[in-house]
Design an enzyme around this catalytic site. Structure first.
Site, PDB file in Angstrom:
ATOM      1  N   GLU A  92       0.882  -1.446  -0.074  1.00 43.78           N
ATOM      2  CA  GLU A  92      -0.039  -0.106  -0.088  1.00 43.78           C
ATOM      3  C   GLU A  92       0.770   1.419  -0.054  1.00 43.78           C
ATOM      4  O   GLU A  92       2.047   1.287   0.441  1.00 43.78           O
ATOM      5  CB  GLU A  92      -1.063  -0.076   1.244  1.00 43.78           C
ATOM      6  CG  GLU A  92      -0.299  -0.143   2.691  1.00 43.78           C
ATOM      7  CD  GLU A  92      -1.399  -0.336   3.578  1.00 43.78           C
ATOM      8  OE1 GLU A  92      -2.072  -0.940   3.593  1.00 43.78           O
ATOM      9  OE2 GLU A  92      -1.072   0.361   4.634  1.00 43.78           O
ATOM     10  N   CYS A 105       3.724   8.507   0.499  1.00 43.25           N
ATOM     11  CA  CYS A 105       4.036   7.667   1.707  1.00 43.25           C
ATOM     12  C   CYS A 105       4.397   6.182   0.855  1.00 43.25           C
ATOM     13  O   CYS A 105       3.364   5.659   0.651  1.00 43.25           O
ATOM     14  CB  CYS A 105       3.219   7.633   2.871  1.00 43.25           C
ATOM     15  SG  CYS A 105       3.843   6.560   4.036  1.00 43.25           S
ATOM     16  N   CYS A 112       6.054  -6.383   7.556  1.00 45.51           N
ATOM     17  CA  CYS A 112       7.103  -6.058   8.482  1.00 45.51           C
ATOM     18  C   CYS A 112       7.365  -7.187   9.508  1.00 45.51           C
ATOM     19  O   CYS A 112       6.265  -7.549  10.050  1.00 45.51           O
ATOM     20  CB  CYS A 112       6.867  -4.505   8.887  1.00 45.51           C
ATOM     21  SG  CYS A 112       8.289  -3.878   9.854  1.00 45.51           S
ATOM     22  N   CYS A 116       5.790  -3.775  16.089  1.00 47.74           N
ATOM     23  CA  CYS A 116       5.272  -2.585  16.774  1.00 47.74           C
ATOM     24  C   CYS A 116       3.905  -3.089  16.979  1.00 47.74           C
ATOM     25  O   CYS A 116       3.101  -3.462  16.076  1.00 47.74           O
ATOM     26  CB  CYS A 116       5.275  -1.588  15.938  1.00 47.74           C
ATOM     27  SG  CYS A 116       7.128  -1.118  15.782  1.00 47.74           S
ATOM     28  N   CYS A 119       0.663  -1.515  15.178  1.00 46.90           N
ATOM     29  CA  CYS A 119       0.917  -1.431  13.742  1.00 46.90           C
ATOM     30  C   CYS A 119       0.127  -2.487  12.938  1.00 46.90           C
ATOM     31  O   CYS A 119       0.495  -3.771  13.425  1.00 46.90           O
ATOM     32  CB  CYS A 119       2.210  -1.063  13.207  1.00 46.90           C
ATOM     33  SG  CYS A 119       2.563  -1.452  11.715  1.00 46.90           S
ATOM     34  N   GLY A 159       6.880  -1.603   6.300  1.00 43.28           N
ATOM     35  CA  GLY A 159       8.257  -2.090   6.505  1.00 43.28           C
ATOM     36  C   GLY A 159       9.315  -1.082   7.253  1.00 43.28           C
ATOM     37  O   GLY A 159       8.915  -0.159   7.634  1.00 43.28           O
ATOM     38  N   GLU A 160      10.461  -1.721   7.378  1.00 41.18           N
ATOM     39  CA  GLU A 160      11.378  -0.979   8.106  1.00 41.18           C
ATOM     40  C   GLU A 160      12.612  -0.781   7.078  1.00 41.18           C
ATOM     41  O   GLU A 160      13.303  -1.426   6.549  1.00 41.18           O
ATOM     42  CB  GLU A 160      12.131  -1.631   9.221  1.00 41.18           C
ATOM     43  CG  GLU A 160      13.313  -1.310   9.668  1.00 41.18           C
ATOM     44  CD  GLU A 160      13.472   0.147  10.210  1.00 41.18           C
ATOM     45  OE1 GLU A 160      12.658   0.624  10.974  1.00 41.18           O
ATOM     46  OE2 GLU A 160      14.330   0.776   9.667  1.00 41.18           O
ATOM     47  N   SER A 191      11.946   6.837   7.661  1.00 43.18           N
ATOM     48  CA  SER A 191      11.279   6.505   8.831  1.00 43.18           C
ATOM     49  C   SER A 191      12.203   5.307   9.607  1.00 43.18           C
ATOM     50  O   SER A 191      12.445   4.344   8.568  1.00 43.18           O
ATOM     51  CB  SER A 191       9.979   6.282   8.883  1.00 43.18           C
ATOM     52  OG  SER A 191       9.586   5.483  10.063  1.00 43.18           O
ATOM     53  N   SER A 214      10.600   6.456  14.986  1.00 44.18           N
ATOM     54  CA  SER A 214       9.409   6.382  15.529  1.00 44.18           C
ATOM     55  C   SER A 214       9.924   5.774  17.245  1.00 44.18           C
ATOM     56  O   SER A 214      10.802   4.799  17.507  1.00 44.18           O
ATOM     57  CB  SER A 214       9.084   4.767  15.077  1.00 44.18           C
ATOM     58  OG  SER A 214       8.736   5.053  13.719  1.00 44.18           O
ATOM     59  N   LEU A 215       9.411   6.764  18.191  1.00 49.87           N
ATOM     60  CA  LEU A 215      10.026   6.593  19.594  1.00 49.87           C
ATOM     61  C   LEU A 215       8.723   5.875  20.357  1.00 49.87           C
ATOM     62  O   LEU A 215       8.921   4.781  20.976  1.00 49.87           O
ATOM     63  CB  LEU A 215      10.258   8.063  20.195  1.00 49.87           C
ATOM     64  CG  LEU A 215      11.195   8.106  21.333  1.00 49.87           C
ATOM     65  CD1 LEU A 215      12.380   7.367  21.086  1.00 49.87           C
ATOM     66  CD2 LEU A 215      11.393   9.710  21.497  1.00 49.87           C
ATOM     67  N   HIS A 216       7.877   6.707  20.518  1.00 47.97           N
ATOM     68  CA  HIS A 216       6.531   5.877  20.902  1.00 47.97           C
ATOM     69  C   HIS A 216       6.463   5.649  22.572  1.00 47.97           C
ATOM     70  O   HIS A 216       5.480   5.476  23.053  1.00 47.97           O
ATOM     71  CB  HIS A 216       6.040   4.940  20.232  1.00 47.97           C
ATOM     72  CG  HIS A 216       5.937   4.947  18.639  1.00 47.97           C
ATOM     73  ND1 HIS A 216       5.422   6.029  18.230  1.00 47.97           N
ATOM     74  CD2 HIS A 216       6.409   4.105  17.600  1.00 47.97           C
ATOM     75  CE1 HIS A 216       5.407   6.051  16.741  1.00 47.97           C
ATOM     76  NE2 HIS A 216       5.875   4.955  16.375  1.00 47.97           N
ATOM     77  N   ASN A 290      -4.773   5.137  15.628  1.00 38.89           N
ATOM     78  CA  ASN A 290      -5.786   4.691  14.948  1.00 38.89           C
ATOM     79  C   ASN A 290      -6.143   3.317  15.652  1.00 38.89           C
ATOM     80  O   ASN A 290      -5.444   2.349  15.599  1.00 38.89           O
ATOM     81  CB  ASN A 290      -5.349   4.398  13.547  1.00 38.89           C
ATOM     82  CG  ASN A 290      -5.634   5.406  12.540  1.00 38.89           C
ATOM     83  OD1 ASN A 290      -6.715   6.200  12.561  1.00 38.89           O
ATOM     84  ND2 ASN A 290      -4.798   6.104  11.967  1.00 38.89           N
ATOM     85  N   CYS A 333      -0.676   2.789   8.730  1.00 34.40           N
ATOM     86  CA  CYS A 333       0.373   2.012   8.332  1.00 34.40           C
ATOM     87  C   CYS A 333      -0.506   0.519   8.243  1.00 34.40           C
ATOM     88  O   CYS A 333      -0.708  -0.057   9.204  1.00 34.40           O
ATOM     89  CB  CYS A 333       1.460   1.917   8.863  1.00 34.40           C
ATOM     90  SG  CYS A 333       2.815   0.800   8.461  1.00 34.40           S
TER      91      CYS A 333
HETATM   92  S1  SF4 Z   1       5.633   0.664  12.755  1.00 32.35           S
HETATM   93 FE1  SF4 Z   1       6.986   0.621  10.959  1.00 32.35          FE
HETATM   94  S2  SF4 Z   1       8.578  -0.646  11.822  1.00 32.35           S
HETATM   95 FE2  SF4 Z   1       6.837  -0.814  13.228  1.00 32.35          FE
HETATM   96  S3  SF4 Z   1       5.916  -2.850  12.599  1.00 32.35           S
HETATM   97 FE3  SF4 Z   1       4.837  -0.977  11.581  1.00 32.35          FE
HETATM   98  S4  SF4 Z   1       5.820  -1.137   9.713  1.00 32.35           S
HETATM   99 FE4  SF4 Z   1       7.274  -2.178  11.065  1.00 32.35          FE
END
Ligand code: SF4
Length: 349
Positions: A92, A105, A112, A116, A119, A159-160, A191, A214-216, A290, A333
């Protein structure tokens, strides 16, 4: 003979190939111009000699991904695309129209495996890396479909990106190239969830792109729960790498912080976040979570979000609460792809 995908191929390499087959070097530039105009059929490359067009068909091709679904948000500012790759995988991509330009984006992997907790992209793990060609084509296809020049690119979809480093760098260089999209590196953002050694590598690459981390969560105990990568690269190592990146590139870092109700939205979290990042040249994006059907995730109340923001600002940290561009189209995402995979049907446009 295995044919070569010309999309994403460095110009020097194509020049070498074309010269090696007895043609003038400048033909490579002509070919590349067609490729990044979105032409993938060599017979349509009308300024090339017929003989060269025939020869190209024998040893080269231009990779193509296909739009299979498109959702436009009610506001009209966001469009989410689902693309089908050559091997049948689905990815996507999101188009966002801002006052300052048109942004895409891009996904860098199919799925991935970073795990996380907020996600949807990670629920089925990572299937494979995307090639530079597949990332370029996300931008090309969106640009063509929207009839708008893309001015900004963020590698922040599924993805990372730092685990697909070489292809991502190739992709960014094509975006920047005058033969490609001619987009300034300053308008590109990559990112990461915090792959520390690769942050150092990227800093040494000397590309003035924006790094978005991405800290969170500002404490290891909490971040370990939200982002498993923290067990491998804990916060002190991540922050050290981020400081190195800022020092080496002179670029301001963006920290992404998804606010999840009852998990990381407390006053204590805000205070700890201040302590962690206050001496870094940075900007914080607060992203109200979300809701995800498969996970117990809710977004905080607006007053909690405002209080969190106020606490950061009080301490001199620049903060934005991310505008909700496409909640009605599952723009976060991985959410649309997941929904479609679960339904098991894709109706072509
Ligand atoms: S936030 Fe990014 S790194 Fe974390 S699981 Fe989702 S896609 Fe992967």
């Amino acid at each position: 003979m295995e044919r070569i995908d010309l999309k994403g191929l460095p110009l020097k390499k194509l020049e070498g190939l074309i010269e090696g087959k007895g043609w003038e070097k400048y033909r490579a530039k002509q070919v590349m111009r067609w490729v990044y105009k979105g032409v993938s059929d060599f017979s349509e490359m009308t300024n090339l000699p017929q003989k060269l067009r025939r020869e190209l068909k024998e040893w080269a091709y231009v990779g193509n991904i296909e739009i299979v679904k498109k959702h436009i948000s009610k506001t009209g500012y966001t469009t989410k695309y689902l693309f089908k790759l050559d091997d049948g995988n689905i990815i996507e991509t999101v188009y966002m129209k801002y006052s300052y330009g048109n942004s895409v984006c891009v996904s860098s992997q199919v799925g991935c495996n970073m795990g996380c907790s907020f996600c949807a992209s990670t629920i089925d793990g990572c299937v494979r890396n995307l090639s530079a060609s597949e990332m370029i084509d996300q931008v090309l296809k969106v640009q063509k479909d929207q009839c708008q020049k893309i001015t900004h690119v963020v590698v922040m979809g599924s993805g990372e990106p730092l685990l697909n480093y070489d292809e991502v760098i190739k992709f960014l260089k094509v975006l920047n190239s005058p033969l490609g999209f001619n987009i300034s590196f300053r308008r590109m953002t990559v990112s990461t969830c915090g792959i520390v050694p690769v942050i150092y590598k990227l800093a040494d690459e000397n590309l003035p792109i924006t790094l978005s981390v991405s800290l969170h969560a500002p404490m290891d105990s909490l971040r370990n729960r939200i982002m498993p990568i923290n067990k491998k690269f804990p916060l002190h190592e991540l922050i050290e790498a981020v400081k190195f990146y800022v020092e080496r590139t002179g670029r301001r870092i963006t920290f992404e912080y998804v606010l999840i109700k009852g998990l990381n939205d407390s006053k204590l979290c805000a205070e700890n976040l201040v302590k962690l990042i206050r001496d870094i040249n940075c900007h914080v994006n607060l992203i109200p979570a979300n809701p995800i059907a498969e996970r117990d995730i809710e977004r905080p109340k607006p007053e909690t979000i405002n209080e969190f923001k106020r606490l950061l600002e009080q301490n001199g940290i620049k903060v934005t609460v991310r505008r909700e561009l496409g909640r009605d189209i599952d723009a976060a995402c991985g959410q649309l792809r997941r929904k479609v995979l679960k339904e098991g049907v894709i109706n072509p446009l």
